[in-house]
Scaffold this motif. Structure first.
Motif, short mmCIF file in Angstrom:
data_model
loop_
_atom_site.label_atom_id
_atom_site.label_comp_id
_atom_site.label_asym_id
_atom_site.label_seq_id
_atom_site.Cartn_x
_atom_site.Cartn_y
_atom_site.Cartn_z
N TRP A 44 -24.95 -11.39 -26.50
CA TRP A 44 -26.33 -11.85 -26.57
C TRP A 44 -26.49 -13.16 -25.81
O TRP A 44 -25.70 -14.09 -25.99
CB TRP A 44 -26.76 -12.00 -28.02
CG TRP A 44 -26.88 -10.67 -28.70
CD1 TRP A 44 -25.88 -9.96 -29.28
CD2 TRP A 44 -28.06 -9.89 -28.82
NE1 TRP A 44 -26.36 -8.78 -29.77
CE2 TRP A 44 -27.70 -8.70 -29.50
CE3 TRP A 44 -29.38 -10.07 -28.44
CZ2 TRP A 44 -28.63 -7.72 -29.80
CZ3 TRP A 44 -30.31 -9.09 -28.75
CH2 TRP A 44 -29.92 -7.92 -29.42
N PRO A 64 -27.26 -8.82 -35.62
CA PRO A 64 -27.78 -7.58 -35.07
C PRO A 64 -27.04 -6.38 -35.64
O PRO A 64 -25.84 -6.47 -35.91
CB PRO A 64 -27.54 -7.72 -33.56
CG PRO A 64 -26.41 -8.67 -33.43
CD PRO A 64 -26.48 -9.57 -34.62
N ASP A 84 -32.60 -7.56 -34.19
CA ASP A 84 -32.55 -6.78 -32.95
C ASP A 84 -33.52 -5.61 -33.07
O ASP A 84 -33.72 -5.05 -34.15
CB ASP A 84 -31.13 -6.33 -32.62
CG ASP A 84 -30.48 -5.47 -33.70
OD1 ASP A 84 -30.96 -5.47 -34.85
OD2 ASP A 84 -29.47 -4.83 -33.39
#
Length: 97
Positions: A44, A64, A84
């Motif tokens: 990320w 996430p 997410d």
């Protein structure tokens, strides 16, 4: 217009809190921000190029949590912590310059 999805302001707890109080909670909806793993799965990165870490990314618990959800938003059902989502959802978005 010279802006990008918000990153620096979201990483800063004081600015994030101010944005939540004055703007984001009033929408009652998810808000796209500048964080995704589109370049590399599970890596990320913020829209300003900063790598996501546990200290600069306020993920909601268990997030996430889905490898097919590659973009992040501030999610109302997680008290506007990050979640997410699939990048094709239509949400409001927050930009910075």
């Amino acid at each position: 217009m010279g802006g990008r999805l918000a990153a620096k302001g979201i990483r800063n707890p004081t600015i994030r809190s101010d944005l939540l109080d004055k703007f984001i909670r009033r929408t009652g909806t998810p808000i796209w921000i500048g964080l995704d793993d589109l370049e590399e799965q599970d890596n990320w990165k913020w829209s300003d190029g900063v790598s996501s870490t546990s200290s600069n990314t306020p993920w909601g618990s268990t997030e996430p949590n889905n490898p097919t959800e590659r973009c992040a938003c501030m999610y109302q059902h997680r008290q506007y912590q990050l979640a997410d989502f699939g990048c094709d959802y239509k949400h409001f978005y927050l930009c910075e310059k």
